[in-house]
Design a protein around this motif. Structure first.
Motif, mmCIF file in Angstrom:
data_model
loop_
_atom_site.group_PDB
_atom_site.id
_atom_site.type_symbol
_atom_site.label_atom_id
_atom_site.label_comp_id
_atom_site.label_asym_id
_atom_site.label_seq_id
_atom_site.Cartn_x
_atom_site.Cartn_y
_atom_site.Cartn_z
ATOM 1 N N TYR A 88 54.195 28.242 -116.363
ATOM 2 C CA TYR A 88 54.704 28.160 -117.740
ATOM 3 C C TYR A 88 55.847 27.170 -117.840
ATOM 4 C CZ TYR A 88 57.080 29.433 -122.031
ATOM 5 O OH TYR A 88 57.690 29.384 -123.258
ATOM 6 N N LEU A 144 51.850 30.450 -107.280
ATOM 7 C CA LEU A 144 52.694 30.831 -108.417
ATOM 8 C C LEU A 144 52.252 32.182 -108.976
ATOM 9 C CD1 LEU A 144 52.735 27.317 -110.125
ATOM 10 C CD2 LEU A 144 54.598 28.371 -108.826
ATOM 11 N N VAL A 152 45.499 25.047 -110.090
ATOM 12 C CA VAL A 152 45.172 24.725 -111.479
ATOM 13 C C VAL A 152 46.255 23.816 -112.065
ATOM 14 C CG1 VAL A 152 44.979 25.719 -113.802
ATOM 15 C CG2 VAL A 152 43.825 26.815 -111.877
ATOM 16 N N TYR A 211 45.921 20.014 -113.386
ATOM 17 C CA TYR A 211 46.405 19.577 -114.693
ATOM 18 C C TYR A 211 47.231 18.306 -114.548
ATOM 19 C CZ TYR A 211 48.207 19.633 -119.411
ATOM 20 O OH TYR A 211 48.500 19.277 -120.708
ATOM 21 N N TYR A 229 54.634 23.585 -117.644
ATOM 22 C CA TYR A 229 54.042 23.074 -118.885
ATOM 23 C C TYR A 229 55.122 22.765 -119.936
ATOM 24 C CZ TYR A 229 49.466 24.427 -117.042
ATOM 25 O OH TYR A 229 48.332 24.549 -116.270
ATOM 26 N N LYS A 274 45.020 15.319 -113.772
ATOM 27 C CA LYS A 274 44.130 14.930 -114.879
ATOM 28 C C LYS A 274 44.896 14.307 -116.049
ATOM 29 C CE LYS A 274 40.532 16.767 -117.955
ATOM 30 N NZ LYS A 274 39.844 17.957 -118.458
ATOM 31 N N ASP A 290 52.165 33.227 -112.224
ATOM 32 C CA ASP A 290 51.478 33.318 -113.516
ATOM 33 C C ASP A 290 50.170 32.535 -113.586
ATOM 34 O OD1 ASP A 290 52.909 30.947 -113.407
ATOM 35 O OD2 ASP A 290 53.363 30.917 -115.541
ATOM 36 N N GLN A 291 49.972 31.574 -112.674
ATOM 37 C CA GLN A 291 48.723 30.805 -112.656
ATOM 38 C C GLN A 291 48.574 30.170 -111.280
ATOM 39 O OE1 GLN A 291 48.276 27.052 -115.113
ATOM 40 N NE2 GLN A 291 46.712 28.265 -116.131
#
Lengths: 133, 133
Positions: free
Chosen positions: A46, A66, A73, A77, A49, A80, A68-69
């Motif tokens: 979070y 991590l 991934v 991100y 981001y 990409k 939370d995610q």
């Protein structure tokens, strides 16, 4: 200013460190700061981001564990959607993380515990390769 | 106020719509707004992450074909880190999306084109089920 210095100056010495362990994050941040980097801290996907497009970071160091995610991934991100080079940090308990982290787009992968001096050398190498590319 | 109304009032009529197609997003937002919902718009995963903890949304409607990150990843994030109910919207060209979307934690999945009236009915059902749980 030499041509090499001029080239290197095109790449801001900015790094974002996305690490859930506050102690390890602090160690990495302190070490890189002492080496002259401007470092952004994030303790979660979070927070990553929230920062990702705010500062023009050149390198992202991303914990794959991590809370939370999945950090892979987050690495995907970054690869990409940004021009950042990515270094992933993985737990020794995660089996076969290296191929997965590489697949996720990491330029380099470190297995914890992280030696900050070696990590900083690799960050310096990434900047050097960017400057000479 | 009846007991049912009192229960429903505990769940704010707030929905976040994460849809990459501006036209479809506008249609959904307009329809839900006309039905009395307060709607937050996001056109990408990035925009979702900027809003996710800012407003107390109760339901998230998430396109699985976002440009910057797989919408299933966004749905997983929502399910893991928030109490939101999740509705996924998938393309008819995505094969076998339903099982994957459900696995990603979606409460419901719609295959595009989306009928806003039916979608709004399903949102209302989610709120109703939350209130009676």
């Amino acid at each position: 200013m030499t041509q090499q210095q001029a080239l290197e100056s095109n790449f801001l010495k900015r790094v974002i460190v996305v690490e859930g362990d506050p102690s390890l994050r602090m160690n990495i941040v302190n070490y890189l700061t002492s080496e002259g980097y401007t470092v952004t801290e994030a303790g979660s996907a979070y927070e990553f981001y929230q920062h990702v497009f705010l500062e023009p970071n050149t390198v992202a160091i991303i914990d794959t564990d991590l809370s939370d995610q999945n950090g892979q991934v987050v690495a995907e991100y970054a690869r990409k959607n940004t021009a950042m080079r990515v270094i992933t940090l993985s737990s020794p308990l995660s089996t076969n993380t290296l191929p997965t982290n590489i697949k996720a787009g990491g330029d380099l992968n470190f297995v914890k515990p992280v030696n900050c001096r070696i990590l900083a050398s690799c960050v310096a190498n990434l900047f050097s390769r960017l400057a000479s590319a």
